[in-house]
Design a protein around this motif. Structure first.
Motif, mmCIF file in Angstrom:
data_model
loop_
_atom_site.group_PDB
_atom_site.id
_atom_site.type_symbol
_atom_site.label_atom_id
_atom_site.label_comp_id
_atom_site.label_asym_id
_atom_site.label_seq_id
_atom_site.Cartn_x
_atom_site.Cartn_y
_atom_site.Cartn_z
ATOM 1 N N LYS A 1 -2.417 16.620 -2.617
ATOM 2 C CA LYS A 1 -2.200 15.486 -1.931
ATOM 3 C C LYS A 1 -1.266 14.728 -2.652
ATOM 4 O O LYS A 1 -0.741 13.480 -2.165
ATOM 5 C CB LYS A 1 -3.824 14.855 -1.963
ATOM 6 C CG LYS A 1 -4.802 15.687 -1.068
ATOM 7 C CD LYS A 1 -6.164 14.926 -1.181
ATOM 8 C CE LYS A 1 -7.112 15.843 -0.463
ATOM 9 N NZ LYS A 1 -8.539 15.234 -0.651
ATOM 10 N N LEU A 2 -0.705 14.926 -3.949
ATOM 11 C CA LEU A 2 -0.021 14.122 -4.591
ATOM 12 C C LEU A 2 1.632 14.542 -4.462
ATOM 13 O O LEU A 2 2.518 14.145 -4.972
ATOM 14 C CB LEU A 2 -0.174 14.054 -6.119
ATOM 15 C CG LEU A 2 -1.541 13.591 -6.390
ATOM 16 C CD1 LEU A 2 -1.860 13.685 -7.960
ATOM 17 C CD2 LEU A 2 -1.798 12.187 -5.935
ATOM 18 N N LYS A 3 1.581 15.636 -3.381
ATOM 19 C CA LYS A 3 2.877 16.419 -3.420
ATOM 20 C C LYS A 3 3.660 15.452 -2.582
ATOM 21 O O LYS A 3 3.239 14.952 -1.166
ATOM 22 C CB LYS A 3 2.731 17.874 -2.614
ATOM 23 C CG LYS A 3 3.960 18.566 -2.256
ATOM 24 C CD LYS A 3 3.601 19.884 -1.642
ATOM 25 C CE LYS A 3 4.742 20.426 -1.136
ATOM 26 N NZ LYS A 3 5.694 19.821 -0.055
ATOM 27 N N GLY A 4 4.927 15.329 -2.727
ATOM 28 C CA GLY A 4 5.942 14.658 -1.873
ATOM 29 C C GLY A 4 7.331 15.418 -1.510
ATOM 30 O O GLY A 4 7.374 16.908 -2.132
ATOM 31 N N VAL B 1 2.213 16.016 -12.815
ATOM 32 C CA VAL B 1 2.977 15.263 -13.715
ATOM 33 C C VAL B 1 3.948 14.281 -13.116
ATOM 34 O O VAL B 1 4.350 14.373 -11.964
ATOM 35 C CB VAL B 1 3.869 16.144 -14.599
ATOM 36 C CG1 VAL B 1 4.746 15.440 -15.383
ATOM 37 C CG2 VAL B 1 3.003 17.176 -15.436
ATOM 38 N N ARG B 2 3.917 12.983 -13.667
ATOM 39 C CA ARG B 2 4.678 12.139 -13.187
ATOM 40 C C ARG B 2 5.534 11.447 -14.208
ATOM 41 O O ARG B 2 4.804 11.044 -15.445
ATOM 42 C CB ARG B 2 3.959 10.646 -12.552
ATOM 43 C CG ARG B 2 4.813 9.480 -12.165
ATOM 44 C CD ARG B 2 5.233 9.861 -10.644
ATOM 45 N NE ARG B 2 5.925 8.559 -10.408
ATOM 46 C CZ ARG B 2 6.465 8.725 -8.982
ATOM 47 N NH1 ARG B 2 6.698 9.681 -8.529
ATOM 48 N NH2 ARG B 2 7.260 7.491 -8.736
ATOM 49 N N ALA B 3 6.900 11.533 -14.208
ATOM 50 C CA ALA B 3 7.821 11.202 -15.241
ATOM 51 C C ALA B 3 7.562 12.277 -16.359
ATOM 52 O O ALA B 3 7.624 13.495 -16.375
ATOM 53 C CB ALA B 3 7.735 9.826 -15.657
ATOM 54 N N ASP B 4 7.076 11.618 -17.715
ATOM 55 C CA ASP B 4 6.955 12.319 -18.596
ATOM 56 C C ASP B 4 5.607 12.449 -19.080
ATOM 57 O O ASP B 4 5.053 13.011 -20.177
ATOM 58 C CB ASP B 4 7.790 11.821 -19.800
ATOM 59 C CG ASP B 4 7.071 10.512 -20.393
ATOM 60 O OD1 ASP B 4 6.178 9.732 -19.606
ATOM 61 O OD2 ASP B 4 7.549 9.744 -21.603
ATOM 62 N N ASP C 1 5.787 14.312 -9.582
ATOM 63 C CA ASP C 1 7.138 14.885 -9.790
ATOM 64 C C ASP C 1 6.896 16.460 -9.992
ATOM 65 O O ASP C 1 7.802 17.202 -9.619
ATOM 66 C CB ASP C 1 7.859 14.218 -11.064
ATOM 67 C CG ASP C 1 8.158 12.794 -10.970
ATOM 68 O OD1 ASP C 1 8.463 12.614 -9.814
ATOM 69 O OD2 ASP C 1 8.190 12.133 -11.997
ATOM 70 N N GLN C 2 5.958 16.759 -10.550
ATOM 71 C CA GLN C 2 5.578 18.280 -10.813
ATOM 72 C C GLN C 2 4.166 18.536 -10.428
ATOM 73 O O GLN C 2 3.173 17.839 -10.925
ATOM 74 C CB GLN C 2 6.020 18.814 -12.138
ATOM 75 C CG GLN C 2 7.414 18.386 -12.609
ATOM 76 C CD GLN C 2 7.490 18.780 -14.154
ATOM 77 O OE1 GLN C 2 6.714 18.608 -14.794
ATOM 78 N NE2 GLN C 2 8.755 18.983 -14.376
ATOM 79 N N ALA D 1 0.746 -1.124 0.058
ATOM 80 C CA ALA D 1 0.009 -0.066 -0.018
ATOM 81 C C ALA D 1 0.836 1.322 0.106
ATOM 82 O O ALA D 1 0.698 2.197 -0.744
ATOM 83 C CB ALA D 1 -0.946 0.148 1.250
ATOM 84 N N GLN D 2 1.975 1.185 0.729
ATOM 85 C CA GLN D 2 2.990 2.255 0.835
ATOM 86 C C GLN D 2 3.537 2.542 -0.241
ATOM 87 O O GLN D 2 3.749 3.680 -0.993
ATOM 88 C CB GLN D 2 3.876 2.104 1.929
ATOM 89 C CG GLN D 2 3.402 2.226 3.338
ATOM 90 C CD GLN D 2 4.189 1.995 4.389
ATOM 91 O OE1 GLN D 2 5.370 1.570 4.233
ATOM 92 N NE2 GLN D 2 4.092 2.374 5.601
ATOM 93 N N THR D 3 4.036 1.485 -1.088
ATOM 94 C CA THR D 3 4.613 1.440 -2.311
ATOM 95 C C THR D 3 3.601 2.002 -3.314
ATOM 96 O O THR D 3 3.883 2.779 -4.224
ATOM 97 C CB THR D 3 5.212 0.095 -2.745
ATOM 98 O OG1 THR D 3 5.929 -0.471 -1.824
ATOM 99 C CG2 THR D 3 5.871 0.211 -4.183
ATOM 100 N N SER D 4 2.665 1.735 -3.335
ATOM 101 C CA SER D 4 1.509 2.079 -4.522
ATOM 102 C C SER D 4 1.308 3.747 -4.231
ATOM 103 O O SER D 4 0.887 4.305 -5.113
ATOM 104 C CB SER D 4 0.160 1.281 -4.030
ATOM 105 O OG SER D 4 -0.759 1.879 -4.878
ATOM 106 N N GLU D 5 0.841 4.123 -2.911
ATOM 107 C CA GLU D 5 0.927 5.422 -2.613
ATOM 108 C C GLU D 5 2.240 6.200 -3.022
ATOM 109 O O GLU D 5 1.893 7.373 -3.585
ATOM 110 C CB GLU D 5 0.704 5.629 -1.044
ATOM 111 C CG GLU D 5 0.310 7.076 -0.808
ATOM 112 C CD GLU D 5 0.003 7.259 0.616
ATOM 113 O OE1 GLU D 5 -0.297 8.414 1.196
ATOM 114 O OE2 GLU D 5 0.030 6.078 1.317
ATOM 115 N N LEU D 6 3.306 5.918 -2.768
ATOM 116 C CA LEU D 6 4.305 6.461 -3.208
ATOM 117 C C LEU D 6 4.461 6.671 -4.675
ATOM 118 O O LEU D 6 4.958 7.491 -5.218
ATOM 119 C CB LEU D 6 5.880 5.738 -2.597
ATOM 120 C CG LEU D 6 5.979 6.131 -1.240
ATOM 121 C CD1 LEU D 6 7.086 5.097 -0.800
ATOM 122 C CD2 LEU D 6 6.025 7.387 -0.736
#
Length: 571
Positions: free
Chosen positions: A68-71, A52-55, A29-30, A19-24
Motif C-alpha cells: 500500500k506504500l508503493k508509488g 524504505v524511505r530515503a536512507d 522508495d523501496q 492529507a495528500q502531501t502526508s500520504e505521498l
C-alpha cells in the motif's frame, strides 16, 4: 457562495491538500519482499516485507500492507526466496591493512616456507633492486612441512638466499611477528650486539646471532626504515578494502586502531561520500598528541551522513598466542619459562583508560592471554571506581580478542559490563595448535569460551581481525556455530558445549556489534526508523545444513537504501 461557506470551502481544500502531501510523504522508495527476512527484533523476528524511505526503514510487516506504500517511483526488490538480514558488522579489523594486503604479496594459503619464499621471489623479479618488498599472511603452524626452526620459528637463511638484493619483511598472519632477510637486517643495523627491545624479542640462535625473526615491538627496529606510502597509495588501499567489505555483505566496520593520518584521510574521503560504510574508528592509543586533541574535540558521532564515528581508543596489553606473545599467568606448555609479553606498560594503560573514562571515550584493549585479560579487568574495575559522569554501562569498555581467561575472571566480565570482541574464526584457525601452547586444561576451562560468557550475560562482538583472517563473515558464522576448522574438522567441533546458536551468532554480527559502537538505535536490526542497511544472501544460514554455510554467497549489500554491491539483478 456566502463568506462563511467560502471559508469552509478553502479550509477543506487546505486539509485535503495536506492529507495528500502526508500520504505521498509515506510512500516507499523501496520495498523488499518474497524472501526469508530476519529482523533481529525479538518482538518480530521475521517479516514478509520491508519498506524504505530515503536512507531509513519506513515500515516492516506483511507484503499486503507494505504494498500500500508503493508509488509510481517505488523500487520493488523481489528477493525470490533469498535471505535478508540486518547489514553485517565487522566487529574488529583493520581497514587500511585489508586493502594493503591486496596490494602486497599474499602469503595466505602457502603450504610451506619454500612456497611463501617463491611468491616473494616472483615479486622481486619485477621490483627494482633495493626497493622494499612486504608480504603478509604466513603461518608456520599451518604449513604441511616445516623448515629448521629456532625457538619454534623459521630462520631467514632460505629467504636471504632467494632474495638477496631487496629488503624483505614477511609479516605473520597475526601481525605480531615478522621475518626479515639479511638485506633488511643490514639496513636496520640488527646484529648480535643489538639490545633486546622492551615488549619484544629479537630471536637469536645458539651462537647468539639474530635469526631474522622479530617478535612484537622488535619489529619497530626495521619498520621505521620502510618508506612511507603516498597519500594516493593509501587511498587506493582504503578503496580496495571498502570494495572487499561490500562484496562480503559488510555494512559496518569497527576499525581497530588508526593514527592521526588515517583519521584525517577517513574524514576527507567521508566528506566526499567515498566511504559509504558505517565506519567506527578506534584511535591508536600510542599517539599522545592525537588523544590530547581528540579529548579536547570530544566524541564525533555519525559524521558525513552517518559514514564516520570517532569515539573509541585502542590499546595493546599483550601480543598474540601464535607468536607466544600472549601474556599468561602460567608458562607456555610448549615453551617452559615463557609467559609472553606485556606490550604497553600497565601504568600507561591505566592512565589512558582513566583519562578516556573522564572524557567520555570508549576503550578497547587487545588482550589475549589470561594474565592480560585479568590485568585489563583490574584496570577497568579501578577506573569505574573513579569519579565520572559516566557509568560502566555508559562506557561500554571492550576487550579485543579476549581469547583466554582464568576461570576466576569469567563472571567479572558481565559484572563490569565489559564487551568482548571475540573473533570466532580465530578459534577455527588456531585451536588445532593452540592446545600445544596452553594445554588441554586451560583450553577447556578458559579459551574461546563463547557460551560461558553469553550465559553469564556478557555481550560478544564477532569479526575476523582482517587481514589476519579473511574478511568473509560466513567463515566467522560457521566457526561460531560449528567450532570446526574451515575444513570441517573435527566431527562435532572443538569443545562443542561452547558453540553459539545460530541466532546468537547472527546477533554477534549485527545487534550486539551495533551496541558495542553505541549504534543499536540506528542499526543492527530491521526496525522502523533504523538505517536501511541490509545483507542479502543466496542461502538461509539460519536453517541450511551446517556444511553449506561456507558455500553461502552475498548477492546484495545495501547501505542507507543504496545498493553498494550487486552480484546479480534480483529486482
Amino acid at each position: 457562495m456566502k463568506p462563511t461557506q467560502l471559508i469552509i470551502f478553502f479550509l477543506l481544500i487546505t486539509v485535503s491538500s495536506k492529507a495528500q502531501t502526508s500520504e505521498l510523504g509515506t510512500l516507499a522508495d523501496q520495498i523488499y519482499f518474497n524472501g526469508e527476512i530476519y529482523t533481529m527484533d525479538d518482538n518480530r523476528p521475521m517479516v514478509e516485507a520491508v519498506a524504505v524511505r530515503a536512507d531509513s526503514i519506513l515500515s516492516v510487516g506483511s507484503k499486503e500492507d507494505l504494498m500500500k506504500l508503493k508509488g509510481d517511483k517505488t523500487q520493488l526488490f523481489d528477493l525470490k526466496g533469498k535471505t535478508m538480514i540486518p547489514g553485517l558488522i565487522e566487529g574488529h579489523a583493520h581497514l587500511y591493512y585489508v586493502g594493503l594486503n591486496l596490494l602486497e604479496v599474499d602469503l595466505v594459503g602457502a603450504k610451506s616456507y619454500e612456497e611463501a619464499i617463491e611468491r616473494v621471489a616472483e615479486k622481486a623479479k619485477n621490483t627494482p633492486k633495493g626497493e622494499w618488498i612486504l608480504a603478509n599472511g604466513w603461518h608456520h603452524d599451518k604449513w604441511d612441512t616445516q623448515p629448521t626452526l629456532v625457538n619454534g620459528f623459521p630462520t631467514n637463511k632460505l629467504l636471504s638466499a632467494a632474495v638477496p638484493d631487496h629488503p624483505v619483511i614477511l609479516i605473520h598472519a597475526s601481525g605480531h611477528i615478522i621475518i626479515i632477510n639479511q638485506k633488511a637486517m643490514d639496513i636496520a643495523g640488527i646484529n648480535s650486539k643489538t639490545p633486546q627491545p622492551d615488549g619484544g624479542e629479537i630471536i637469536i640462535d645458539i651462537n647468539g646471532e639474530p635469526t631474522g625473526i622479530l617478535n612484537e615491538t622488535a619489529g619497530d627496529l626495521v619498520f621505521k626504515f620502510v618508506p612511507e606510502p603516498t597519500k594516493e597509495d593509501v587511498k587506493e588501499a582504503v578503496t580496495l578494502a571498502l570494495e572487499e567489505c561490500f562484496k562480503n555483505g559488510i555494512t559496518g566496520f569497527h576499525d581497530a586502531g588508526s593514527d592521526g593520518y588515517m583519521i584525517n584521510l577517513f574524514e576527507e574521503m567521508a566528506s566526499q561520500n567515498l566511504i559509504k560504510l558505517r565506519l567506527y574508528v578506534m584511535l591508536r592509543g600510542t599517539q599522545p598528541e592525537l588523544l590530547k586533541y581528540s579529548f579536547k574535540r570530544g566524541i564525533q558521532v555519525n559524521l558525513y551522513d552517518n559514514q564516520l564515528t570517532i569515539r573509541s581508543i585502542k590499546l595493546m596489553a599483550d601480543g598474540a598466542l601464535g607468536s607466544r606473545g600472549a601474556w599468561l599467568l602460567e608458562e607456555y606448555t610448549d615453551a617452559p619459562g615463557e609467559h609472553g609479553h606485556n606490550f604497553t606498560p600497565l601504568e600507561d594503560i591505566d592512565k589512558i583508560v582513566k583519562n578516556a573514562y573522564k572524557n567520555g571515550f570508549q576503550v578497547g584493549i587487545h588482550a589475549i592471554g589470561d594474565r592480560a585479560t585479568r590485568e585489563v579487568l583490574d584496570i577497568y574495575e579501578s577506573t569505574f571506581m573513579t569519579k565520572s559522569t559516566n557509568s560502566p554501562k555508559d562506557a561500554r569498555f571492550r576487550i579485543e580478542h579476549a581469547q583466554h581467561f582464568n576461570p576466576a575472571d569469567i563472571l567479572r566480565v558481565a559484572e563490569l559490563d565489559v564487551i568482548l570482541a571475540m573473533q570466532a574464526i580465530h578459534m577455527s584457525s588456531d585451536r588445532p595448535w593452540a592446545i600445544d601452547r596452553l594445554g588441554e586444561k586451560r583450553i577447556t576451562e578458559g579459551a574461546y569460551i563463547w557460551q560461558s560468557f553469553l550465559k553469564s550475560g556478557a555481550k560478544i562482538v564477532n569479526g575476523t581481525d582482517a587481514p589476519v583472517e579473511p574478511l568473509n563473515p560466513m567463515a566467522g558464522f560457521y566457526a561460531s556455530v560449528s567450532r570446526k576448522t574451515l575444513k570441517g574438522m573435527p566431527d562435532g567441533g572443538y569443545e562443542p558445549l561452547q558453540k553459539m546458536t545460530r541466532i546468537q551468532a547472527l546477533r554477534s554480527y549485527t545487534l550486539d556489534a551495533a551496541y558495542a559502537a553505541f549504534q543499536e538505535n540506528d542499526k543492527g536490526s530491521i526496525e522502523v526508523g533504523k538505517w536501511a542497511d541490509f545483507t542479502i544472501l543466496d542461502k538461509n544460514i539460519m536453517t541450511i545444513p551446517e556444511n553449506q554455510i561456507l558455500e553461502t554467497k552475498v548477492t546484495k549489500t545495501i547501505i542507507g537504501g543504496e545498493v553498494v554491491f550487486d552480484d546479480e539483478k534480483i529486482d
